[in-house]
Write an enzyme that holds these catalytic residues in place. Structure first.
Site, mmCIF file in Angstrom:
data_model
loop_
_atom_site.group_PDB
_atom_site.id
_atom_site.type_symbol
_atom_site.label_atom_id
_atom_site.label_comp_id
_atom_site.label_asym_id
_atom_site.label_seq_id
_atom_site.Cartn_x
_atom_site.Cartn_y
_atom_site.Cartn_z
ATOM 1 C CB THR A 268 -84.811 -82.519 9.386
ATOM 2 O OG1 THR A 268 -83.991 -83.461 10.062
ATOM 3 C CG2 THR A 268 -85.592 -81.766 10.446
ATOM 4 C CE1 TYR B 290 -82.110 -78.340 11.355
ATOM 5 C CE2 TYR B 290 -82.172 -80.647 12.007
ATOM 6 C CZ TYR B 290 -82.150 -79.692 11.012
ATOM 7 O OH TYR B 290 -82.185 -80.063 9.698
#
Ligand code: UDP
Length: 325
Positions: free
Chosen positions: A116, A140
């Site tokens: 990501t 995350y």
């Protein structure tokens, strides 16, 4: 050639399965169905298994001759990751280790990983390049960056060949409307604006209007999910041909503001969307835009689906899915 797609019942994983199957690959889906939908496994054989369950994975690897693994099983909510880090480190990191160890045990050495843009944290320049500093600012992003580092170590020690794709903002849906984006709860901008266009919500919240951007709202780089799927297959084929482990940004190189997204949805759907300005959401950098030249140079990849079509495909699927309930 058989590919094990962990998380193949989810949003991005299911689009990749469909494309893999259309291109002649055998697809085996491993999914625990915690967030995915069993009907999304129709392009492969579903093995209902949790990637943290080593015995179940050993059975899957023993029963199938698998050439490579693609891994899409992750929790993805930034806010939740800050509130429940244990859940995120356990699923996104510890369970990924179980999957990698099962692969190594079975002699499968090719791995495609969903990473990501969140690994960069607040970028120091734009567009972002792969070698720019990695300073994730939430659990995350840290889970994804940890796995990237683990992949490097597994490569050195065990010969794992891996590709990490750093997605910017995945969006859009299958043009045939068989699959699309359906997170519960939904927190992503485009599906929420589509809900407003459909009359399922009164308005959309704009999180912050004082960013250092031309219209004060955040700029993000939206990429169609089928462009992402295409990158995965290019990455797979690169590894199958003997390519070395690497990581790639996947973005269009162009940022759109929250207001531009709302305007595009209104234009494409022909429905007015009411926007309400609210304070910033925690942890949102002003601008996240990718430089994806490396993916083009090495994999020949570039996104071909523009914002209008991203929104149009999402809208077509959204209407069908929301109508079905
Ligand atoms: N956003 C917004 N209102 C919403 C949801 C998102 O203004 O209801 C903004 C968010 O602050 C970010 C952009 O839209 O700048 C994209 O957010 P999303 O959650 O879709 O993806 P992210 O960039 O967090 O991965």
């Amino acid at each position: 050639m058989a590919i094990l797609v962990a998380g193949g019942c989810g949003y991005i994983g299911s689009h990749v399965c469909k494309m893999l199957s259309k291109r002649g690959y055998d697809v085996i889906v491993a999914d625990n169905l915690s967030h995915g939908y069993a009907e999304n496994a129709k392009w492969g054989r579903l093995e209902q298994a949790d990637i943290g369950d080593r015995a179940a994975l050993d059975r899957v690897f023993a029963a199938n001759k698998i050439d490579a693994v693609m891994h899409f099983c992750a929790y993805i909510e930034v806010g939740e990751s800050a509130a429940e880090p244990s859940k995120y480190y356990r699923n996104n990191v510890a369970n990924t280790l179980v999957l990698l160890d099962a692969m190594m045990n079975a002699g499968v050495d090719k791995f495609i990983f969903s990473s990501t843009a969140a690994v960069y944290g607040v970028p120091q320049r734009t567009p972002i390049e792969e070698d720019d500093p990695k300073n994730p600012i939430n659990p995350y992003g840290r889970t994804k960056y940890m796995v990237e580092q683990i992949l490097g170590d597994y490569g050195t020690a065990y010969g794992l060949k891996s590709i990490a794709f750093r997605y910017f903002n995945a969006a859009g849906a299958d043009p045939d409307t068989e699959i699309g984006e359906a997170h519960i709860p939904e927190t992503h901008l485009i599906p929420l604006v589509l809900d407003a266009a459909l009359g399922l919500r009164d308005s959309i919240k704009i999180y912050g209007t004082d960013y250092k951007t031309p219209d004060g709202t955040c700029l993000r780089d939206y990429v169609h999910v089928n462009d992402l799927a295409d990158a995965h297959i290019r990455g797979l084929e690169y590894l199958l041909k003997g390519g070395n482990s690497s990581c790639f940004n996947l973005g269009s190189g162009r940022g759109f503001s929250v207001r531009e997204i709302i305007d595009t949805v209104a234009k494409v759907t022909g429905k007015p969307v009411k926007a309400e300005e609210t304070p910033r959401r925690a942890g949102d950098p002003d601008i996240l835009v990718a430089k994806s030249a490396k993916a083009f140079d090495v994999l020949g990849w570039k996104p071909v689906i523009g914002l209008d079509e991203i929104v149009a495909t999402a809208w077509k699927w959204h209407k069908k899915y929301k109508k079905a309930g």
